[in-house]
Scaffold this active site. Structure first.
Site, PDB file in Angstrom:
ATOM      1  N   TYR A 142     -22.114  24.740 -19.495  1.00 52.27           N
ATOM      2  CA  TYR A 142     -23.098  24.038 -18.738  1.00 52.27           C
ATOM      3  C   TYR A 142     -22.828  22.479 -18.482  1.00 52.27           C
ATOM      4  CZ  TYR A 142     -27.779  22.646 -17.067  1.00 52.27           C
ATOM      5  OH  TYR A 142     -28.859  21.913 -16.397  1.00 52.27           O
ATOM      6  N   ASP A 237     -16.454  16.972 -20.221  1.00 56.69           N
ATOM      7  CA  ASP A 237     -17.986  16.827 -20.462  1.00 56.69           C
ATOM      8  C   ASP A 237     -18.285  16.850 -21.863  1.00 56.69           C
ATOM      9  OD1 ASP A 237     -20.556  16.992 -20.517  1.00 56.69           O
ATOM     10  OD2 ASP A 237     -20.901  18.610 -19.107  1.00 56.69           O
ATOM     11  N   LYS A 270     -27.225  12.138 -23.412  1.00 60.12           N
ATOM     12  CA  LYS A 270     -27.929  12.473 -24.636  1.00 60.12           C
ATOM     13  C   LYS A 270     -27.730  11.346 -25.647  1.00 60.12           C
ATOM     14  CE  LYS A 270     -28.015  17.283 -23.717  1.00 60.12           C
ATOM     15  NZ  LYS A 270     -27.359  18.141 -22.914  1.00 60.12           N
TER      16      LYS A 270
HETATM   17  C1  LIG Z   1     -27.201  18.532 -21.520  1.00 56.20           C
HETATM   18  C2  LIG Z   1     -26.086  18.708 -20.744  1.00 56.20           C
HETATM   19  C3  LIG Z   1     -25.824  18.538 -19.521  1.00 56.20           C
HETATM   20  C4  LIG Z   1     -26.755  17.837 -18.440  1.00 56.20           C
HETATM   21  O1  LIG Z   1     -27.336  16.630 -19.015  1.00 56.20           O
HETATM   22  P1  LIG Z   1     -28.992  16.327 -18.263  1.00 56.20           P
HETATM   23  O2  LIG Z   1     -29.094  14.939 -18.727  1.00 56.20           O
HETATM   24  O3  LIG Z   1     -29.960  17.581 -18.821  1.00 56.20           O
HETATM   25  O4  LIG Z   1     -29.056  16.709 -16.901  1.00 56.20           O
HETATM   26  C5  LIG Z   1     -24.325  18.348 -18.853  1.00 56.20           C
HETATM   27  N1  LIG Z   1     -23.498  18.590 -19.806  1.00 56.20           N
HETATM   28  C6  LIG Z   1     -23.659  19.112 -20.957  1.00 56.20           C
HETATM   29  C7  LIG Z   1     -22.588  19.651 -21.861  1.00 56.20           C
HETATM   30  C8  LIG Z   1     -25.024  19.161 -21.532  1.00 56.20           C
HETATM   31  O5  LIG Z   1     -24.898  19.457 -22.668  1.00 56.20           O
END
Ligand SMILES: *Cc1c(COP(=O)(O)O)cnc(C)c1O
Length: 431
Positions: A142, A237, A270
């Site tokens: 994701y 990511d 995060k």
């Molecule tokens: C949480 C997350 C996102 C999206 O971040 P948001 O701040 O919720 O838009 C993208 N990539 C990864 C791997 C994530 O865990």
């Protein structure tokens, strides 16, 4: 009266599903979401005054636990100086310097407000830089909810994606190739077929969005090598893993196994905001210089680099920077998982778990899955019973089996022991 039920009904009248992000709604496990009134350290209190040990940690940011005194003080100080200026501040540069020092593959960085925005911007940048359109992503990963990423694999032999959400045009989804995670042969086939048209490959190094699945070393090595050979931008990511699994992110761990391993672009979020809306994308100078106002790839944000959010993120990262921080955090996580494993074994419940730093996942399966179809073998019903058993005993874990769990520096030995004892009771009921 159960105030959670009352608040959920009230919210549902004016907010779709009663929530501002779908996983909060407990759809996968049933029951009523807990409305959280406050949090401190490793604990949350809901609207009924019920206390929980928190293993969600706001889905990753709260690596120090809630309301850490040094962070609260930094935020209070920043607030008194104003909430937002729409002009540059020294603190943004301080945070940017901090990030590029910690993550050597990031020569330049831009701050944004969410992981979604970081992914969306990095993809536009990669397309602008390469002047190509195709994206490669992996099933189960994701990267936020921008259109080109809300895609699942096509049917039959086609790897070109179909929209996984209404509202995403088929033309947009058709520009994304969706492959199986950890499948080196599939990856090689896709590059053999589409290589010259691929703008970027995006991947989670440890996938926290199918619970917890590590990329194999050979898989990430080949992602890097194929992007280099075909001139595609390799986007790692690390929105979840950045500063959560190790200082410098998961890329610092894989670089020990793969000499010279470095992505072209990294996404962070995060933990770097410490609970405030803050994320970032950055990487090679040559690519980052394509962003406006230097280059022709447009990207902007009214609240980007917000002075309160950057104060929160910097204060959080300064605590995380302490010598031995991740060793201590890893130890807490491992002790917890070892206790859960032993309890499951005592009661003959299939259970396996994995972790890195303060990020963890468990499956009610006999062996760890390595891709999305294997994760899908999990029983949703068994998971829901385990989840509610823990929740009833004051242990707050992710209400969906596709989510990772998080341990903070505020989790004590007592928290861990209480969690293992509660799980032992629940396993006895699941047998
Ligand atoms: C949480 C997350 C996102 C999206 O971040 P948001 O701040 O919720 O838009 C993208 N990539 C990864 C791997 C994530 O865990």
């Amino acid at each position: 009266m159960d105030r959670n039920v009352f608040l959920y009904e009230r919210a549902s009248a004016c907010i779709p599903g009663g929530v501002n992000s779908p996983v909060r709604a407990f759809r996968a496990v049933g029951g009523t979401p807990r409305f959280i009134a406050r949090a401190q350290g490793s604990a949350l209190w809901d609207a009924n005054g019920q206390r929980y040990i928190d293993y969600i940690g706001a889905w990753g940011p709260m690596i120090l636990g809630h309301s850490h005194p040094a962070v609260v003080e930094a935020v209070e100080r920043a607030l008194r100086d104003g909430f937002a200026f729409g002009a540059p501040t020294e603190r943004e540069t301080e945070l940017a310097e901090f990030l590029v020092a910690a993550v050597p593959s990031m020569e330049m960085v831009r701050l944004v407000n969410s992981g979604t925005e970081a992914a969306m911007s990095a993809i536009r940048l990669a397309r602008g830089f390469t002047q190509r359109n195709l994206l490669v992503k992996f099933e189960g990963c994701y990267h936020g909810h921008c259109d080109p990423l809300l895609v699942h694999a096509g049917s039959g032999l086609s790897t070109l994606g179909h929209p996984s959400s209404a509202g995403v045009p088929a033309e947009v989804a058709g520009q994304t190739i969706v492959l199986r995670y950890n499948d080196v042969a599939g990856l090689e086939r896709a590059f053999a077929e589409h290589g010259p048209a691929i703008a970027a490959l995006i991947v989670e190094p440890i996938c926290g969005n199918m619970n917890f699945v590590r990329a194999s070393v050979s898989f990430l090595r080949q992602c890097r090598a194929l992007c280099t050979r075909h001139g595609a931008v390799f986007i790692l990511d690390e929105v979840m893993t950045g500063f959560r699994v190790a200082w410098g992110g998961a890329q610092s761990l894989y670089a020990r196994e793969i000499p010279g391993f470095a992505p072209d672009l990294t996404l962070l979020g995060k933990v770097i905001g410490g609970g405030m809306p803050l994320a970032a994308f950055g990487g090679r100078r040559e690519i980052m210089r394509c962003l406006s106002p230097l280059g022709s790839v447009y990207q902007a944000g009214t609240l980007s680099g917000n002075p309160v959010a950057t104060a929160c993120g910097l204060a959080t990262l300064r605590e995380v920077a302490h010598e031995g921080f991740h060793d201590q955090l890893s130890q807490t996580t491992r002790t917890l998982l070892a206790g859960l494993r032993a309890a499951a074994e005592r009661h003959g419940v299939p259970f396996c778990a994995d972790s890195e730093g303060g990020m963890m996942g468990w499956f009610l399966l006999p062996t760890l899955p390595h891709d999305y179809p294997a994760v899908m073998q999990s029983s949703g019903d068994l998971f829901a019973r385990f989840f509610h058993g823990l929740l009833d005993r004051g242990i707050y874990t992710a209400p969906a089996l596709f989510e990772a769990g998080f341990v903070s520096a505020a989790h004590s030995a007592q928290d861990v022991a209480d969690t293992i004892r509660a799980a032992d009771e629940v396993f006895a009921l699941l047998r």
